[in-house]
Motif scaffolding. Structure first.
Motif, mmCIF file in Angstrom:
data_model
loop_
_atom_site.group_PDB
_atom_site.id
_atom_site.type_symbol
_atom_site.label_atom_id
_atom_site.label_comp_id
_atom_site.label_asym_id
_atom_site.label_seq_id
_atom_site.Cartn_x
_atom_site.Cartn_y
_atom_site.Cartn_z
ATOM 1 N N PRO A 377 0.829 -1.214 0.000
ATOM 2 C CA PRO A 377 0.000 0.000 0.000
ATOM 3 C C PRO A 377 0.860 1.259 0.000
ATOM 4 N N TYR A 378 0.515 2.181 -0.913
ATOM 5 C CA TYR A 378 1.295 3.420 -1.058
ATOM 6 C C TYR A 378 0.360 4.627 -0.986
ATOM 7 N N PHE A 379 0.795 5.629 -0.226
ATOM 8 C CA PHE A 379 0.048 6.876 -0.089
ATOM 9 C C PHE A 379 1.028 8.019 -0.351
ATOM 10 N N GLY A 380 0.796 8.785 -1.419
ATOM 11 C CA GLY A 380 1.635 9.940 -1.731
ATOM 12 C C GLY A 380 0.871 11.225 -1.496
ATOM 13 N N ILE A 381 1.450 12.128 -0.718
ATOM 14 C CA ILE A 381 0.784 13.388 -0.377
ATOM 15 C C ILE A 381 1.585 14.555 -0.937
ATOM 16 N N CYS A 382 0.961 15.378 -1.751
ATOM 17 C CA CYS A 382 1.575 16.569 -2.343
ATOM 18 C C CYS A 382 2.811 16.174 -3.148
ATOM 19 N N LEU A 383 4.007 16.436 -2.643
ATOM 20 C CA LEU A 383 5.210 16.014 -3.359
ATOM 21 C C LEU A 383 5.210 14.501 -3.561
ATOM 22 N N GLY A 384 4.621 13.765 -2.621
ATOM 23 C CA GLY A 384 4.537 12.311 -2.739
ATOM 24 C C GLY A 384 3.723 11.878 -3.938
ATOM 25 N N MET A 385 2.702 12.634 -4.300
ATOM 26 C CA MET A 385 1.941 12.357 -5.530
ATOM 27 C C MET A 385 2.792 12.680 -6.754
ATOM 28 N N GLN A 386 3.504 13.804 -6.703
ATOM 29 C CA GLN A 386 4.341 14.203 -7.838
ATOM 30 C C GLN A 386 5.446 13.182 -8.087
ATOM 31 N N THR A 405 10.265 20.744 -12.799
ATOM 32 C CA THR A 405 10.989 22.011 -12.942
ATOM 33 C C THR A 405 11.363 22.602 -11.585
ATOM 34 N N GLU A 406 10.815 22.066 -10.518
ATOM 35 C CA GLU A 406 11.211 22.526 -9.183
ATOM 36 C C GLU A 406 12.691 22.247 -8.941
ATOM 37 N N PHE A 407 13.216 21.188 -9.577
ATOM 38 C CA PHE A 407 14.606 20.807 -9.356
ATOM 39 C C PHE A 407 15.539 21.354 -10.428
ATOM 40 N N GLY A 408 15.020 22.115 -11.383
ATOM 41 C CA GLY A 408 15.844 22.691 -12.434
ATOM 42 C C GLY A 408 15.253 22.414 -13.804
ATOM 43 N N PRO A 409 15.874 22.947 -14.850
ATOM 44 C CA PRO A 409 15.373 22.754 -16.221
ATOM 45 C C PRO A 409 15.315 21.274 -16.583
ATOM 46 N N THR A 410 14.289 20.882 -17.302
ATOM 47 C CA THR A 410 14.139 19.490 -17.724
ATOM 48 C C THR A 410 13.417 19.445 -19.067
ATOM 49 N N ASP A 411 13.776 18.453 -19.891
ATOM 50 C CA ASP A 411 13.121 18.297 -21.182
ATOM 51 C C ASP A 411 11.760 17.618 -21.051
ATOM 52 N N GLU A 412 11.505 16.962 -19.904
ATOM 53 C CA GLU A 412 10.241 16.259 -19.684
ATOM 54 C C GLU A 412 9.624 16.721 -18.361
ATOM 55 N N PRO A 413 9.026 17.903 -18.357
ATOM 56 C CA PRO A 413 8.472 18.471 -17.111
ATOM 57 C C PRO A 413 7.129 17.840 -16.737
ATOM 58 N N VAL A 414 7.185 16.614 -16.234
ATOM 59 C CA VAL A 414 5.957 15.940 -15.791
ATOM 60 C C VAL A 414 5.298 16.735 -14.653
ATOM 61 N N VAL A 415 6.143 17.437 -13.889
ATOM 62 C CA VAL A 415 5.640 18.341 -12.839
ATOM 63 C C VAL A 415 6.209 19.723 -13.119
#
Length: 544
Positions: A377-386, A405-415
């Protein structure tokens, strides 16, 4: 007529003023009174929103979007009364508002001073928005003698003169330490603390004495004599096995009766504590236990996840099981992949909570992968969902470079950074280089759930409202790719623009939420997601 109870602390910090205030409010509620609790924080930050969790603990968010002190979480959990913007004030906010008025010319050329301008603002805050309430409890942060709290103490002294003794009560919480070498409890620190308080023009009406063993009758009488309070207004406060035992202990010690007596109000009989007795019975007589692994960033300080900790306990109360929480530093999994299985295999369920910044992120993603592959069982909250969405993008949707993009430039910004969203006040816009304080998506927002989803069955509804605190959001453009990889977007904002909940139908219990459900959980009303999560952990424990 609203009456005011002012709660101060002395000798040392961390004695439990917030817990005492919450317990007293719960006891007054149990006697049929309507209550509200407020917190006065002397620090110069406008709010705790930009403060490190290691310094201040969690930031508690209200429905109307206030970032507040964590004590407001205690207030809500013990009373069920939703906190709001008007329930937390800081010196920073007061001075900001006064300086804004001064620059506008509102004071008509007057010299702006601590007295009367600052004290008047504090008094106004205490008395605002109290219609229909029997009691307003006001907790003053810090301890007596702190320089920064002096304007608050002066304002409360003035309020007693303004409102009269029949509408004000001062409750002072102090420490009565046990000195092992002497073999006795010492009352002198309490005497000194009360002397400091009276030097500010405030005479306490009730004294609450924290001690680790019963307070002898002789010491109680001595405190009453030297501190100028009736003996039955000296209330011992012993350590408890659970914070939810505290209202029962305070009632037995006579706290609520002493406060009512100070107002000359009837205090015969006892409050109805059946709610708290049932909670305590469930905690003390569990029918099983589960172990939850919380993989986070601020695990070195329990207060950083205070509401989360309590919500997990509430889930245990709902299922009548003991919840053992294992706080796991996400960074550990970034050094040695073998540590993941070693740490997580004993867990009956895994939770990744909210947080900010890149540190520990890969460890969180690895924890999601472990839970997904092992069917834990997994529960992701806020950043945990991301992190769940990034893990899914990388490992089930074939987007190898997925990141945020919170962690810097990315070619695949899923978040990515939320630049705009709708509120009751209209369209909100944010820029990447803007201020940090108070600029997130804050407060309660609605979400629409898919009717055939797991979360809809958990909530028993398809329209919910939950509290948010985040700047980044799962990029809805990646929704088709993620769903092709087995992830379902089961909750969306009403306009369909912002993902709110994801889940995996092929998994026993895998849910990620963008909001913070822990903020609305209460011991007598556990949040449905936490109750369901712990239920899943119980089932998992039976498979091991």
């Amino acid at each position: 007529m609203t009456r005011f109870i002012f709660i101060t602390g002395g000798v040392v910090s961390s004695l439990g003023k917030g817990l005492m205030a919450a317990s007293l409010a719960a006891l007054l509620q149990a006697r049929g009174y309507k209550v509200r609790i407020r917190k006065f924080d002397p620090y110069l930050n406008v709010d705790p929103g930009t403060m490190s969790p290691y310094q201040h603990g969690e930031v508690y968010v209200t429905d109307d979007g206030a970032e507040t002190d964590l004590d407001l979480g205690h207030y809500e959990r013990f009373t069920g009364v939703p906190a709001r913007q008007s329930d937390n004030i800081t010196s920073g906010r007061i001075y900001r508002d006064i300086i804004t008025k001064e620059r506008r010319g509102d004071y008509l050329g007057a010299t702006v001073q601590v007295i009367p301008h600052v004290t008047n603002e504090i008094k106004q805050f205490a008395q605002d928005d109290v219609e229909g309430l029997d009691f307003v409890l006001c907790e003053i942060g810090g301890t007596v003698g702190d320089i920064e709290s002096l304007p608050f103490m002066e304002a409360l002294r003035q309020l007693r003169n303004d409102l009269g003794r029949n509408r004000t009560c001062f409750v002072h919480l102090t420490l009565v330490p046990y000195i092992a070498a002497a073999g006795e409890l010492k009352t002198k620190p309490t005497q000194h603390s009360v002397r400091d308080l009276t030097s500010l023009g405030i005479q306490p009406d009730v004294l609450v004495c924290r001690c680790d063993r019963p307070l002898p009758d002789g010491e109680r009488a001595k405190i009453a004599l030297f501190c100028n309070v009736p003996k039955h207004h000296v209330i011992p406060a012993l350590d408890a096995s659970s914070i939810y035992e505290v209202p029962i202990q305070y009632s037995a010690a006579g706290l609520d009766a002493a406060v009512l007596d100070s107002f000359d109000l009837p205090n015969a009989g006892m409050p109805d504590l059946r709610r708290w007795s049932d909670i305590l019975d469930r905690l003390q007589n569990p029918e099983g236990e589960v172990t939850i692994g919380v993989v986070g960033k601020y695990v070195g300080l329990a207060d950083a996840y205070k509401s989360l900790n309590e919500a997990l306990v509430h889930g245990g109360i709902a299922n009548r099981v003991k919840v053992n929480i294992r706080w796991i530093d996400a960074e550990l999994f970034e050094k040695d992949a073998g540590d993941i299985a070693l740490a997580l295999e004993p867990m009956n369920a895994i939770l990744v909570p909210g947080g900010f910044g890149e540190r520990g992120s890969e460890g969180k993603i690895a924890s999601v992968k472990f839970a997904r592959e092992r069917k834990v069982p997994y529960f992701g909250i806020c950043l945990g969902m991301q992190m769940a969405c990034i893990e899914g993008a990388r490992n089930t949707a074939g987007i190898v470079g997925a990141s945020t993009t919170e962690f810097g430039p990315t070619d695949e910004p899923v978040v990515g950074l939320i630049t705009e969203w709708m509120t009751a006040e209209g369209l909100q816009k944010r820029e990447a280089g803007g201020d940090l304080g108070g600029t997130m998506r804050l407060g309660a927002y609605e979400a629409t759930l898919a009717g055939n989803s797991h979360v809809a069955s958990v909530y028993g509804a398809t329209a919910i409202q939950e509290r948010h605190r985040h700047r980044y959001e799962v990029n809805v453009h990646y929704k088709p790719a993620l769903e092709a990889g087995g992830m379902v977007f089961s909750g969306m904002s009403p306009d369909g623009a912002l993902p709110e909940i994801v889940e995996r139908p092929d998994h026993p219990w895998f849910i990620g939420v963008q909001f913070h459900p822990e903020l609305k959980s209460k011991p007598f009303d556990p949040h449905p997601l936490f109750a369901s999560f712990i239920e899943a952990a119980v089932k998992q424990s039976r498979l091991v």
